[in-house]
Design a protein around this motif. Structure first.
Motif, short mmCIF file in Angstrom:
data_model
loop_
_atom_site.label_atom_id
_atom_site.label_comp_id
_atom_site.label_asym_id
_atom_site.label_seq_id
_atom_site.Cartn_x
_atom_site.Cartn_y
_atom_site.Cartn_z
N ASN A 55 42.96 26.08 -7.92
CA ASN A 55 42.48 26.95 -8.53
C ASN A 55 43.14 26.70 -10.76
OD1 ASN A 55 40.50 27.78 -7.02
ND2 ASN A 55 42.32 28.26 -5.94
N PHE A 56 42.70 26.15 -11.15
CA PHE A 56 43.18 26.04 -12.48
C PHE A 56 42.88 27.87 -12.93
CE2 PHE A 56 43.49 21.51 -11.29
CZ PHE A 56 45.36 21.74 -11.58
N ILE A 57 44.25 27.89 -12.97
CA ILE A 57 42.98 29.49 -14.73
C ILE A 57 43.93 29.14 -15.80
CG2 ILE A 57 43.78 31.50 -14.95
CD1 ILE A 57 43.07 31.07 -12.05
N GLY A 95 41.52 43.54 -5.99
CA GLY A 95 42.41 42.67 -4.33
C GLY A 95 42.28 41.49 -4.52
N LYS A 96 42.80 40.87 -3.12
CA LYS A 96 43.42 39.82 -3.09
C LYS A 96 42.64 38.59 -3.78
CE LYS A 96 47.10 39.49 -0.71
NZ LYS A 96 47.78 40.39 0.65
N PHE A 97 42.45 37.70 -4.76
CA PHE A 97 42.05 36.30 -5.08
C PHE A 97 41.83 35.53 -3.67
CE2 PHE A 97 40.93 33.72 -9.01
CZ PHE A 97 40.95 31.90 -8.12
N LEU A 98 41.45 34.88 -3.49
CA LEU A 98 40.46 34.07 -2.29
C LEU A 98 41.39 32.83 -3.26
CD1 LEU A 98 37.58 35.63 -0.81
CD2 LEU A 98 40.09 36.86 -0.10
N GLY A 99 41.52 31.38 -2.75
CA GLY A 99 41.90 31.02 -2.14
C GLY A 99 43.95 29.82 -2.28
N LYS A 100 44.04 29.83 -2.87
CA LYS A 100 45.67 29.54 -2.66
C LYS A 100 46.18 28.04 -3.64
CE LYS A 100 46.26 28.82 2.24
NZ LYS A 100 45.82 27.97 3.81
N ASN A 101 46.74 27.58 -3.96
CA ASN A 101 47.04 26.78 -5.25
C ASN A 101 46.66 27.28 -6.70
OD1 ASN A 101 48.58 24.62 -5.01
ND2 ASN A 101 46.90 23.43 -3.76
N PHE A 146 51.97 27.21 -16.40
CA PHE A 146 52.71 28.38 -16.36
C PHE A 146 53.50 28.33 -14.77
CE2 PHE A 146 50.64 29.04 -20.60
CZ PHE A 146 51.94 29.19 -21.23
N SER A 147 53.52 29.36 -13.85
CA SER A 147 53.77 29.84 -12.86
C SER A 147 51.99 29.63 -12.17
CB SER A 147 53.72 31.71 -12.60
OG SER A 147 55.04 30.98 -13.26
N THR A 148 52.95 28.84 -10.45
CA THR A 148 51.60 28.54 -9.40
C THR A 148 51.70 29.70 -8.73
OG1 THR A 148 51.82 26.51 -9.83
CG2 THR A 148 50.99 27.36 -7.65
N TYR A 149 50.71 30.58 -7.90
CA TYR A 149 51.06 31.20 -6.77
C TYR A 149 49.74 30.77 -6.02
CZ TYR A 149 52.86 34.61 -10.25
OH TYR A 149 53.86 34.18 -11.60
N ARG A 150 49.97 31.32 -4.75
CA ARG A 150 49.77 31.44 -3.12
C ARG A 150 47.94 32.16 -3.11
NH1 ARG A 150 51.66 28.71 1.59
NH2 ARG A 150 53.87 27.79 0.70
N THR A 151 48.67 33.57 -3.53
CA THR A 151 47.61 34.57 -4.33
C THR A 151 47.98 35.59 -5.23
OG1 THR A 151 49.79 36.31 -2.97
CG2 THR A 151 47.61 35.58 -1.02
N PHE A 152 46.72 35.84 -5.47
CA PHE A 152 46.94 36.38 -7.20
C PHE A 152 45.90 38.15 -6.94
CE2 PHE A 152 46.60 36.76 -11.67
CZ PHE A 152 48.14 37.25 -12.11
N SER A 153 45.86 38.59 -7.70
CA SER A 153 45.03 39.19 -8.01
C SER A 153 43.25 38.34 -8.07
CB SER A 153 45.77 40.26 -8.69
OG SER A 153 44.24 41.75 -9.20
N GLN A 154 41.92 40.00 -7.51
CA GLN A 154 41.16 38.77 -8.25
C GLN A 154 40.53 38.83 -9.75
OE1 GLN A 154 37.91 41.07 -6.72
NE2 GLN A 154 38.52 40.22 -4.81
#
Ligand code: LLP
Length: 409
Positions: free
Chosen positions: A297-299, A327-333, A347-355
């Protein structure tokens, strides 16, 4: 105290939620907390109160004029490394007697202006520089106060790209060369040797290397028998970029310095940059697109390495926070990236993030030091605005560069 934090799920700078600010200011923009700036300065000053150092804020870390004026009001001097920084320091009202001029490559023009302004010390880094300063001082009929930068051959445990104290670096003079140059300077009629300076690198989180530096300085003093009026210990004190990162014990550092000063007639100078401004700012950016590709998931943000170079240049990690935590963002990477056409623009990479969704904003944290000051017009994008929050008020302290200005050169 942290003035930039989540309050009831809203990222806030002092009393203001970033949600409010993004309605007023075009993203991306840097947002600073004035209380945090003052708090950091006072923390530093108070930790070292027994040694009463001259605190020369290192302008390369952040040269915003309003911030410099605020620091001057609470007693800061400046460490400058170019004519631009020197003129900004004096424009901010900083007394030249509290300005030290460092750097390996000072030009004749820069030296001339520094002498005319009457800075506290010009910290010399080579024999050629000493001769040039002596020549210019003679022309101006002055006797100029100088320091010499020692290369202590101490490697502070930090990113190797920001380490400066090893003997193979271009900075300062190693033991024997330092001693020889001091002897030569003593014979130069227009130089007054008053200082010894060192700086071994940046983002150092242990006091051990600083302890080693003090011991090398002691050796040098014994050998040269010079009573340096000023011992300039540079900057380099690290901050925590993440919760698990080790914090430096400043009180312990102070004790070491106090012990070092015993039976000496010297005044300490410090040149902190990051410690004073590092955690005072966030870079607020908008999510332009969320792109799913190859299980990632590229933000894609509207801020990139042109605004914040540290991740691309040093692999630096700056935590990213949603300005409204859901709540939690669904999806890794979950990979935060910028719009710049370079693969290092990430920038940074996360396993979970806010929606989050397209159009939402996030804050990239701890960007007050070497954030704006390392930014550029790369990809012909404007230098962004800087906003200062003080309690419940906010104001622009640097206007976003206009497109007109951008395209006219
Ligand atoms: N004094 C001298 C002579 C320096 O060269 C520096 C930083 C400082 C003081 C301030 O150091 P501080 O307290 O901020 O660690 N761009 C890099 C950091 C480069 C530091 C260069 N010199 C970064 O973003 O991490």
């Amino acid at each position: 105290m942290n003035y930039i934090r989540l309050r009831k799920n809203y990222l806030s700078v002092e009393n203001l939620s970033v949600q409010k600010l993004v309605k007023k200011y075009k993203t991306p923009f840097y947002c600073y907390s004035l209380s945090q700036l003052k708090d950091n300065f006072f923390t530093f000053r108070d930790c070292f109160k027994t040694v009463k150092p001259i605190i020369c804020f290192s302008i390369k870390s952040n040269s915003n004029l309003t911030l410099l004026k605020e620091l001057r009001k609470i007693g800061s001097g400046a460490d400058v490394v170019s004519i631009g920084e020197l003129l900004k320091a004096t424009k901010a009202g900083i007394n030249p007697k509290k300005i030290v001029f460092s750097g390996v490559g000072k030009t004749e023009e820069e030296i001339r202006i520094a002498i005319r302004k009457g800075v506290l010390l010009i910290n010399i880094e080579s024999e050629s520089e000493a001769s040039l300063i002596n020549k210019i001082s003679k022309q101006l009929s002055k006797k100029v106060s100088v320091g010499v930068r020692l290369n202590p051959n101490v490697i502070g445990k930090t990113n190797k790209k920001i380490s400066t104290g090893g003997k193979d670096e271009k900075f300062g003079l190693v033991y024997n060369d330092f001693i020889n140059l001091c002897k030569k300077i003593k014979k130069m009629k227009n130089l007054n040797l008053r200082g010894l300076s060192v700086h071994i690198g940046s983002q150092i989180t242990s006091i051990v290397p600083f302890k080693k530096v003090l011991s090398v300085i002691n050796k040098v003093i014994k050998k040269t028998n010079i009573n340096f009026e000023f011992i300039d210990l540079g900057g380099g004190i690290g901050i925590s970029y993440s919760k698990n990162e080790k914090k430096i014990n400043l009180k312990q550092y102070c004790k070491m310095v106090a012990k070092f000063l015993k039976n000496k007639n010297s005044r300490i100078i410090f040149e902190p940059g990051r410690f004073i401004v590092g955690n005072t700012a966030i870079l607020i950016a908008k999510i332009i697109y969320i792109k799913r590709s190859n299980n990632k998931n590229f933000i894609i943000l509207d801020a990139g390495m042109n605004n914040l170079l540290r991740p691309a240049l040093y692999d630096a990690q700056h935590s990213i926070v949603a300005i409204k935590k859901r709540g939690k963002f669904l999806g890794k990477n979950i990979k935060f990236v910028g719009p710049i056409c370079e693969s290092t623009d990430k920038f940074s990479t996360y396993r979970t993030f806010s929606q989050i969704k397209e159009g939402d904003c996030v804050g990239i944290t701890n960007v007050g030091a070497y954030g704006m000051s390392l930014s550029s017009n790369y990809n012909t994008r404007p230098i962004v605005a800087e906003v200062l929050v003080n309690g419940s008020t906010h104001k622009i302290i640097r206007k976003r560069q206009s497109l007109e200005n951008l395209v006219n050169n």
